[in-house]
Design an enzyme around this catalytic site. Structure first.
Site, PDB file in Angstrom:
ATOM      1  N   VAL A 279      32.127  26.791 -38.140  1.00 33.23           N
ATOM      2  CA  VAL A 279      32.258  28.247 -38.284  1.00 33.23           C
ATOM      3  C   VAL A 279      32.946  28.598 -39.614  1.00 33.23           C
ATOM      4  O   VAL A 279      32.456  29.437 -40.386  1.00 33.23           O
ATOM      5  CB  VAL A 279      33.051  28.854 -37.102  1.00 33.23           C
ATOM      6  CG1 VAL A 279      33.104  30.366 -37.226  1.00 33.23           C
ATOM      7  CG2 VAL A 279      32.416  28.457 -35.775  1.00 33.23           C
ATOM      8  N   LYS A 356      39.509  30.651 -28.602  1.00 31.25           N
ATOM      9  CA  LYS A 356      39.797  31.121 -27.231  1.00 31.25           C
ATOM     10  C   LYS A 356      40.869  30.281 -26.554  1.00 31.25           C
ATOM     11  O   LYS A 356      41.621  30.785 -25.707  1.00 31.25           O
ATOM     12  CB  LYS A 356      38.524  31.149 -26.378  1.00 31.25           C
ATOM     13  CG  LYS A 356      37.715  29.874 -26.361  1.00 31.25           C
ATOM     14  CD  LYS A 356      36.660  29.919 -27.413  1.00 31.25           C
ATOM     15  CE  LYS A 356      36.019  28.574 -27.609  1.00 31.25           C
ATOM     16  NZ  LYS A 356      34.873  28.610 -28.489  1.00 31.25           N
ATOM     17  N   VAL A 383      34.765  34.915 -27.579  1.00 31.82           N
ATOM     18  CA  VAL A 383      33.950  34.917 -26.360  1.00 31.82           C
ATOM     19  C   VAL A 383      32.565  35.443 -26.718  1.00 31.82           C
ATOM     20  O   VAL A 383      32.437  36.531 -27.261  1.00 31.82           O
ATOM     21  CB  VAL A 383      34.555  35.814 -25.255  1.00 31.82           C
ATOM     22  CG1 VAL A 383      33.828  35.574 -23.933  1.00 31.82           C
ATOM     23  CG2 VAL A 383      36.044  35.592 -25.105  1.00 31.82           C
ATOM     24  N   GLY A 435      26.640  21.963 -34.361  1.00 29.22           N
ATOM     25  CA  GLY A 435      27.862  22.773 -34.531  1.00 29.22           C
ATOM     26  C   GLY A 435      28.179  23.653 -33.341  1.00 29.22           C
ATOM     27  O   GLY A 435      28.938  24.612 -33.463  1.00 29.22           O
ATOM     28  N   GLU A 438      32.808  22.073 -29.031  1.00 28.24           N
ATOM     29  CA  GLU A 438      34.208  22.046 -29.476  1.00 28.24           C
ATOM     30  C   GLU A 438      34.500  20.684 -30.108  1.00 28.24           C
ATOM     31  O   GLU A 438      33.754  19.709 -29.884  1.00 28.24           O
ATOM     32  CB  GLU A 438      35.138  22.269 -28.279  1.00 28.24           C
ATOM     33  CG  GLU A 438      34.988  23.620 -27.625  1.00 28.24           C
ATOM     34  CD  GLU A 438      35.218  24.770 -28.588  1.00 28.24           C
ATOM     35  OE1 GLU A 438      36.294  24.870 -29.181  1.00 28.24           O
ATOM     36  OE2 GLU A 438      34.291  25.578 -28.766  1.00 28.24           O
ATOM     37  N   ASP A 449      36.204  25.330 -21.637  1.00 33.22           N
ATOM     38  CA  ASP A 449      35.928  26.375 -22.624  1.00 33.22           C
ATOM     39  C   ASP A 449      35.527  27.677 -21.920  1.00 33.22           C
ATOM     40  O   ASP A 449      36.004  28.761 -22.276  1.00 33.22           O
ATOM     41  CB  ASP A 449      34.808  25.897 -23.563  1.00 33.22           C
ATOM     42  CG  ASP A 449      34.466  26.923 -24.620  1.00 33.22           C
ATOM     43  OD1 ASP A 449      35.253  27.076 -25.574  1.00 33.22           O
ATOM     44  OD2 ASP A 449      33.429  27.599 -24.488  1.00 33.22           O
ATOM     45  N   LYS A 453      37.461  31.326 -21.881  1.00 34.37           N
ATOM     46  CA  LYS A 453      36.781  32.600 -22.168  1.00 34.37           C
ATOM     47  C   LYS A 453      36.963  33.579 -21.007  1.00 34.37           C
ATOM     48  O   LYS A 453      37.196  34.777 -21.218  1.00 34.37           O
ATOM     49  CB  LYS A 453      35.296  32.339 -22.437  1.00 34.37           C
ATOM     50  CG  LYS A 453      35.060  31.641 -23.775  1.00 34.37           C
ATOM     51  CD  LYS A 453      33.629  31.139 -23.912  1.00 34.37           C
ATOM     52  CE  LYS A 453      33.399  30.515 -25.286  1.00 34.37           C
ATOM     53  NZ  LYS A 453      32.153  29.748 -25.366  1.00 34.37           N
ATOM     54  N   GLY A 551      27.312  28.188 -32.771  1.00 36.10           N
ATOM     55  CA  GLY A 551      26.608  27.845 -34.007  1.00 36.10           C
ATOM     56  C   GLY A 551      27.175  28.612 -35.183  1.00 36.10           C
ATOM     57  O   GLY A 551      27.802  29.654 -35.022  1.00 36.10           O
TER      58      GLY A 551
HETATM   59  N1  LIG Z   1      31.326  26.237 -33.177  1.00 34.26           N
HETATM   60  C1  LIG Z   1      31.041  27.360 -32.570  1.00 34.26           C
HETATM   61  O1  LIG Z   1      29.890  27.685 -32.324  1.00 34.26           O
HETATM   62  C2  LIG Z   1      32.122  28.296 -32.175  1.00 34.26           C
HETATM   63  C3  LIG Z   1      33.433  27.987 -32.375  1.00 34.26           C
HETATM   64  N2  LIG Z   1      34.406  28.876 -32.017  1.00 34.26           N
HETATM   65  C4  LIG Z   1      35.802  28.544 -32.273  1.00 34.26           C
HETATM   66  O2  LIG Z   1      36.015  28.556 -33.686  1.00 34.26           O
HETATM   67  C5  LIG Z   1      37.015  27.592 -34.013  1.00 34.26           C
HETATM   68  C6  LIG Z   1      36.451  26.621 -35.035  1.00 34.26           C
HETATM   69  O3  LIG Z   1      35.362  25.955 -34.471  1.00 34.26           O
HETATM   70  P1  LIG Z   1      34.419  24.973 -35.336  1.00 34.26           P
HETATM   71  O4  LIG Z   1      34.205  25.530 -36.678  1.00 34.26           O
HETATM   72  O5  LIG Z   1      33.262  24.681 -34.471  1.00 34.26           O
HETATM   73  O6  LIG Z   1      35.344  23.689 -35.454  1.00 34.26           O
HETATM   74  P2  LIG Z   1      35.158  22.432 -36.407  1.00 34.26           P
HETATM   75  O7  LIG Z   1      35.746  21.288 -35.698  1.00 34.26           O
HETATM   76  O8  LIG Z   1      33.758  22.332 -36.894  1.00 34.26           O
HETATM   77  O9  LIG Z   1      36.049  22.803 -37.675  1.00 34.26           O
HETATM   78  C7  LIG Z   1      37.452  22.805 -37.623  1.00 34.26           C
HETATM   79  C8  LIG Z   1      38.005  22.925 -39.040  1.00 34.26           C
HETATM   80  O10 LIG Z   1      39.399  23.051 -38.954  1.00 34.26           O
HETATM   81  C9  LIG Z   1      40.037  21.993 -39.668  1.00 34.26           C
HETATM   82  N3  LIG Z   1      41.190  21.549 -38.884  1.00 34.26           N
HETATM   83  C10 LIG Z   1      41.207  21.260 -37.564  1.00 34.26           C
HETATM   84  N4  LIG Z   1      42.450  20.874 -37.196  1.00 34.26           N
HETATM   85  C11 LIG Z   1      43.201  20.895 -38.293  1.00 34.26           C
HETATM   86  C12 LIG Z   1      44.559  20.586 -38.576  1.00 34.26           C
HETATM   87  N5  LIG Z   1      45.389  20.162 -37.619  1.00 34.26           N
HETATM   88  N6  LIG Z   1      45.005  20.735 -39.838  1.00 34.26           N
HETATM   89  C13 LIG Z   1      44.188  21.161 -40.812  1.00 34.26           C
HETATM   90  N7  LIG Z   1      42.891  21.478 -40.606  1.00 34.26           N
HETATM   91  C14 LIG Z   1      42.415  21.339 -39.370  1.00 34.26           C
HETATM   92  C15 LIG Z   1      38.993  20.893 -39.799  1.00 34.26           C
HETATM   93  O11 LIG Z   1      39.230  20.089 -40.929  1.00 34.26           O
HETATM   94  C16 LIG Z   1      37.720  21.733 -39.923  1.00 34.26           C
HETATM   95  O12 LIG Z   1      37.566  22.171 -41.261  1.00 34.26           O
HETATM   96  C17 LIG Z   1      37.430  26.957 -32.700  1.00 34.26           C
HETATM   97  O13 LIG Z   1      38.550  27.622 -32.198  1.00 34.26           O
HETATM   98  C18 LIG Z   1      36.230  27.187 -31.810  1.00 34.26           C
HETATM   99  O14 LIG Z   1      36.572  27.195 -30.449  1.00 34.26           O
HETATM  100  C19 LIG Z   1      34.119  30.087 -31.470  1.00 34.26           C
HETATM  101  C20 LIG Z   1      32.842  30.440 -31.242  1.00 34.26           C
HETATM  102  C21 LIG Z   1      31.725  29.568 -31.547  1.00 34.26           C
HETATM  103  N1  LIG Z   2      31.776  25.310 -27.881  1.00 29.90           N
HETATM  104  C1  LIG Z   2      31.532  26.682 -27.629  1.00 29.90           C
HETATM  105  C2  LIG Z   2      31.480  27.403 -28.929  1.00 29.90           C
HETATM  106  C3  LIG Z   2      31.517  28.854 -28.744  1.00 29.90           C
HETATM  107  O1  LIG Z   2      32.417  29.436 -28.191  1.00 29.90           O
HETATM  108  C4  LIG Z   2      30.216  26.853 -26.931  1.00 29.90           C
HETATM  109  O2  LIG Z   2      29.431  25.900 -26.915  1.00 29.90           O
HETATM  110  O3  LIG Z   2      29.977  27.910 -26.365  1.00 29.90           O
END
Ligand SMILES: NC(=O)C1=CN([C@@H]2O[C@H](COP(=O)(O)OP(=O)(O)OC[C@H]3O[C@@H](n4cnc5c(N)ncnc54)[C@H](O)[C@@H]3O)[C@@H](O)[C@H]2O)C=CC1
Ligand SMILES: N[C@@H](CC=O)C(=O)O
Length: 585
Positions: A279, A356, A383, A435, A438, A449, A453, A551
């Site tokens: 994201v 969340k 959410v 992507g 989690e 998750d 939500k 995504g």
């Molecule tokens: N992937 C999805 O479709 C969705 C994700 N989310 C939420 O968005 C947030 C991000 O999700 P994603 O991008 O999928 O995660 P991801 O795992 O792809 O990216 C996480 C990023 O944060 C950095 N990071 C993580 N822990 C760290 C730490 N301790 N110190 C420094 N950098 C750190 C990582 O290096 C990476 O750049 C999460 O809270 C997730 O639940 C919400 C809706 C949809």
């Molecule tokens: N991992 C979550 C990402 C969005 O919130 C999902 O698959 O729904």
């Protein structure tokens, strides 16, 4: 068509769900790289519950190029209807491109070419005037989609077949649709934030108008808005707004006489971004595409990658060092994310997050911190991803009886694949690659998750606390390997469904279950990473909310919508003409 009883009834229904017409001219869709910002603009309306008719021009320079081509091939005396036939290609292409860009982020979109909506004009082939449209058909598409995209500038013609509406004719198309569909306004999106008393590109002291009468606008907006469009708006009493992308200030054109606007702060906003994964990587790109609005400090990541010096850091302190006015938290996890958000909020900054897990666990302290220091906490993406469920619940404030839905994209993707006979681990690996999952995908698979939500939905729907640990969950791992395929053979589909409601004693209840639904069920027809929510209000009405729940692009679009709102809040609070501080690299 407008005059039939059916159509009148539909018009009434549509007035209830506000409809706006947005027009995107060639100064805004210069090339295909501009479509994400146009999508952003449209999504900002969709998430507020508005239906949108998007009227689009050809890409910059394309109409000129097509007209020149017509001249080269057809010569000076080329028949005008044949020139129009070539010129229309630019708008048809833009409409198709915009529709593709909207579909990519999960917005339900229909595209209508002139012949599909009986859009008819009269007059000369290269300067016609619109006279009719099958409004009932457009409204029908709007009932089934959030957005209808139509090409501006072109129409069908009884004698000539195909015609254009004169240069700047997309403005006329937009005003015409607003009138015939009873839209409450038409917003003409330009490369300036309104009508000025001189061209702001060349006159340094130009002043923007807050409002203009139609007659004044015809003079003041010479070259900016097509005259024919203003005259039709005046005749039909269509309210016009002239604005730039980004949802800020606008000049309104109506019967009311001219007034200049007060100066507003137009500085860039300093942003700290935490996380550059699925994201965060998308959000970074969207922020960097708008350097006139945002200045991004060093992005927090676990492992800084090769990049421009100062672009990434793995120290939270460095990421927060430039006194950001806005923190965008996308690292996931719990304590570090919550700590960063508390730090930013306690300095009065705005915070946007998609997290969340942290929200569900630190809801009270984060909200209290925001309230105490005057900052804002926004979390639309947390959410539903790109499905605007949080916004929908806020609009129904105090009226919600229950919410149920498919609210985890990974599980829905997994169940879709399992139904096709895929093995569990392979399906999960693909969901991770795309992507959706989690960082620890057991959070998705085991229902945690969805429980996080639901805990947030309970807060938004009922205004009370229900910790995620108290929500009963069922794991996808407990399913027999053949369960999804067997359900399919019975004509059913397996879905992970989350549900929350108030018990008889008024206390909140929620559960996450894997259920077999008949194919006709409203939640059965939700595919891959999509999410869908069914909200029942106290009067028994059902409100459906749909979108891609996971995504990069759907989620980044929802985050950016919050970011733009946070930017507006920052500018409202700040004194005008304050110069931005530089971020330390
Ligand atoms: N992937 C999805 O479709 C969705 C994700 N989310 C939420 O968005 C947030 C991000 O999700 P994603 O991008 O999928 O995660 P991801 O795992 O792809 O990216 C996480 C990023 O944060 C950095 N990071 C993580 N822990 C760290 C730490 N301790 N110190 C420094 N950098 C750190 C990582 O290096 C990476 O750049 C999460 O809270 C997730 O639940 C919400 C809706 C949809
Ligand atoms: N991992 C979550 C990402 C969005 O919130 C999902 O698959 O729904």
């Amino acid at each position: 068509m407008l005059h039939s009883l059916d159509c009148q009834a539909q018009l009434q229904a549509k007035r209830a769900a506000a409809l706006c017409v947005l027009k995107f001219g060639s100064s805004v869709v210069r090339d295909e790289r501009d479509f994400p910002r146009v999508v952003q603009e449209i999504y900002a309306h969709v998430r507020q519950g508005e239906k949108v008719v998007a009227v689009v021009s050809a890409l910059a320079g394309e109409t000129d190029a097509l007209l020149a081509e017509a001249l080269r091939v057809g010569g000076e005396g080329a028949p005008a209807p044949l020139v129009a036939r070539l010129a229309r290609v630019g708008e048809l292409r833009s409409a198709a491109l915009l529709s593709l860009a909207l579909a990519k982020v999960g917005v339900r979109v229909a595209t209508l070419d002139p012949h599909e909506m009986k859009l008819v004009a009269e007059g000369p082939a290269l300067d016609s005037n619109l006279v009719d449209v099958d409004a009932a058909h457009v409204l029908d598409e709007l009932a089934r989609h959030e957005v209808v995209v139509v090409p501006g500038f072109i129409a069908d013609h009884a004698e000539h077949g195909v015609v254009t509406l004169g240069r700047g004719g997309t403005d006329l198309s937009a005003v015409f649709f607003a009138d015939r569909l009873a839209a409450h306004r038409v917003r003409l999106i330009k490369d300036v934030d309104g009508v000025y008393d001189a061209d702001p590109a060349s006159a340094a002291g130009a002043h923007r108008f807050e409002q203009l009468s139609y007659a004044e606008a015809e003079v003041a907006s010479d070259g900016l808005i097509q005259d024919k469009a203003i005259r039709v708006a005046a005749e039909k009493k269509v309210l016009i707004e002239v604005a730039a992308l980004g949802g800020g200030e606008a000049t309104t054109i109506s019967d009311v006489a001219a007034k200049h606007s007060k100066p507003v702060r137009a500085d860039v906003v300093r942003v700290a971004l935490l996380g550059c994964g699925a994201v965060g990587g998308g959000v970074l790109q969207l922020l960097q595409d708008q350097p006139e609005l945002f200045e991004v400090g060093p992005v927090l990541v676990k492992q800084p990658r090769d990049a421009k010096p100062g672009e990434f850091t793995h120290h939270l302190d460095e990421a927060l060092a430039g006194e950001p006015e806005l923190l965008v938290e996308l690292i996931g996890g719990n304590d570090l994310a919550a700590d960063a958000m508390h730090q930013a909020l306690s300095r009065g900054a705005e915070v946007v997050t998609g997290n969340k897990a942290a929200l569900a666990r630190h809801w009270d302290s984060l909200h209290a911190c925001a309230a105490r220091h005057g900052g804002g906490l926004r979390f639309s993406a947390a959410v539903g991803g790109g499905a605007p469920i949080v916004e929908t619940l806020r609009r129904l404030e105090g009226e919600v009886a229950s919410v149920e839905g498919v609210m985890n994209g990974t599980c829905n993707f997994l169940l879709s694949r399992l139904g096709e006979g895929w093995e569990f681990d392979r399906a999960l690996a693909v969901a991770q690659e795309l992507g959706f999952a989690e960082a620890d995908p057991s959070g998705d698979v085991d229902g945690n998750d969805a429980a996080d939500k639901l805990s947030i939905l309970v807060r938004e729907a009922f205004g009370v606390a229900l910790p995620p640990q108290q929500i009963a969950k069922q794991s996808l791992r407990d399913l027999a390997p053949s369960a999804a395929a067997e359900a399919k053979q019975r004509g059913e589909v397996l879905k992970q469904v989350g549900r929350c409601w108030l018990g008889e004693d008024g206390s909140p209840l929620a559960e996450v279950r894997v259920v077999a639904l008949p194919a006709s069920h409203a939640l059965a027809n939700v595919h891959n990473e999509e999410n869908r929510f069914l909200v029942e209000d106290r009067a028994g009405n059902l409100h459906q909310v749909h979108g891609k729940g996971a995504g990069r692009w759907p989620t980044a679009t929802a985050v950016l919508a919050d970011v733009l709102d946070a930017r507006a809040a920052i500018l409202r609070k700040a004194k005008p003409a304050r110069s931005p501080l530089k971020l330390s690299a």
